[in-house]
Write an enzyme that holds these catalytic residues in place. Structure first.
Site, PDB file in Angstrom:
ATOM      1  CG  ASP A  32       4.573   4.452   3.470  1.00 43.03           C
ATOM      2  OD1 ASP A  32       5.183   3.483   2.976  1.00 43.03           O
ATOM      3  OD2 ASP A  32       3.372   4.406   3.811  1.00 43.03           O
ATOM      4  CG  HIS A 106       8.668  -0.188  -2.371  1.00 41.33           C
ATOM      5  ND1 HIS A 106       7.937  -1.138  -3.048  1.00 41.33           N
ATOM      6  CD2 HIS A 106       8.296  -0.306  -1.074  1.00 41.33           C
ATOM      7  CE1 HIS A 106       7.168  -1.791  -2.199  1.00 41.33           C
ATOM      8  NE2 HIS A 106       7.371  -1.302  -0.984  1.00 41.33           N
ATOM      9  CG  HIS A 108       9.669   0.436   3.376  1.00 39.36           C
ATOM     10  ND1 HIS A 108       8.406   0.947   3.619  1.00 39.36           N
ATOM     11  CD2 HIS A 108       9.481  -0.679   2.621  1.00 39.36           C
ATOM     12  CE1 HIS A 108       7.501   0.163   3.041  1.00 39.36           C
ATOM     13  NE2 HIS A 108       8.123  -0.834   2.439  1.00 39.36           N
TER      14      HIS A 108
HETATM   15  P1  5GP Z   1       5.335  -2.755   0.990  1.00 37.97           P
HETATM   16  O1  5GP Z   1       4.293  -3.252   1.947  1.00 37.97           O
HETATM   17  O2  5GP Z   1       5.020  -3.202  -0.428  1.00 37.97           O
HETATM   18  O3  5GP Z   1       6.753  -3.040   1.397  1.00 37.97           O
HETATM   19  O4  5GP Z   1       5.231  -1.186   1.036  1.00 37.97           O
HETATM   20  C1  5GP Z   1       4.290  -0.455   0.330  1.00 37.97           C
HETATM   21  C2  5GP Z   1       4.174   0.877   1.017  1.00 37.97           C
HETATM   22  O5  5GP Z   1       3.562   1.766   0.126  1.00 37.97           O
HETATM   23  C3  5GP Z   1       3.314   0.838   2.286  1.00 37.97           C
HETATM   24  O6  5GP Z   1       4.097   1.269   3.390  1.00 37.97           O
HETATM   25  C4  5GP Z   1       2.157   1.783   1.965  1.00 37.97           C
HETATM   26  O7  5GP Z   1       1.776   2.566   3.070  1.00 37.97           O
HETATM   27  C5  5GP Z   1       2.726   2.631   0.840  1.00 37.97           C
HETATM   28  N1  5GP Z   1       1.745   3.097  -0.115  1.00 37.97           N
HETATM   29  C6  5GP Z   1       0.774   2.366  -0.726  1.00 37.97           C
HETATM   30  N2  5GP Z   1       0.086   3.121  -1.597  1.00 37.97           N
HETATM   31  C7  5GP Z   1       0.634   4.364  -1.541  1.00 37.97           C
HETATM   32  C8  5GP Z   1       0.339   5.588  -2.222  1.00 37.97           C
HETATM   33  O8  5GP Z   1      -0.550   5.698  -3.050  1.00 37.97           O
HETATM   34  N3  5GP Z   1       1.121   6.672  -1.895  1.00 37.97           N
HETATM   35  C9  5GP Z   1       2.141   6.587  -0.981  1.00 37.97           C
HETATM   36  N4  5GP Z   1       2.852   7.701  -0.757  1.00 37.97           N
HETATM   37  N5  5GP Z   1       2.442   5.447  -0.334  1.00 37.97           N
HETATM   38  C10 5GP Z   1       1.692   4.346  -0.605  1.00 37.97           C
END
Ligand code: 5GP
Length: 120
Positions: A32, A106, A108
């Site tokens: 992340d 996704h 985590h």
């Molecule tokens: P969500 O909030 O949708 O559950 O998680 C999305 C995650 O993707 C977040 O923890 C954010 O930091 C991560 N993230 C967003 N854009 C990118 C990216 O371009 N590269 C990586 N490696 N992580 C990302």
């Protein structure tokens, strides 16, 4: 709906660079970009599925088998990364009220340090 301009599709295609620590036919695992724990990984199915809601749609095909594979891959990676047998946290945020910011399914994986037993 899976967005047309999907960040994780670009990550999967290599258009957006990432630290890829695992890949097979169906999944990738990356670090992340804003880690919330010492180890913070994202396991991403390559299939264009926006969220858990699309895995179990009101109508149409149920994609439950994908979740079994997702957790299978997650456990394999957790072992490879030394998070098992100690333990780790797995989280799937669903929808904007659930804290989802990237609308491509996704999982985590958080760990590498003792985690508090709370949410939010
Ligand atoms: P969500 O909030 O949708 O559950 O998680 C999305 C995650 O993707 C977040 O923890 C954010 O930091 C991560 N993230 C967003 N854009 C990118 C990216 O371009 N590269 C990586 N490696 N992580 C990302």
């Amino acid at each position: 709906m899976h967005p047309k301009d999907c960040i994780f599709c670009k990550v999967i295609d290599g258009v957006i660079p990432s630290t890829r620590i695992y890949e097979d036919e169906g999944f990738i695992c990356i670090r992340d970009i804003h880690p919330q724990a010492k180890v913070h990984l994202l396991v991403i199915p390559k299939a264009p599925i926006a969220s858990l809601e699309e895995v179990f749609p009101e109508r149409g095909e149920n994609k439950a088998a994908l979740l079994g594979q997702l957790f299978d891959v997650a456990a394999k990676i957790a072992r490879q990364q030394g998070l098992l047998p100690g333990g780790f946290r797995s989280v799937i945020n669903t929808g904007s009220l659930g804290g989802q910011t990237v609308f491509h399914l996704h999982l985590h994986i958080l760990g590498g340090e003792p985690l508090r037993g709370s949410f939010g």
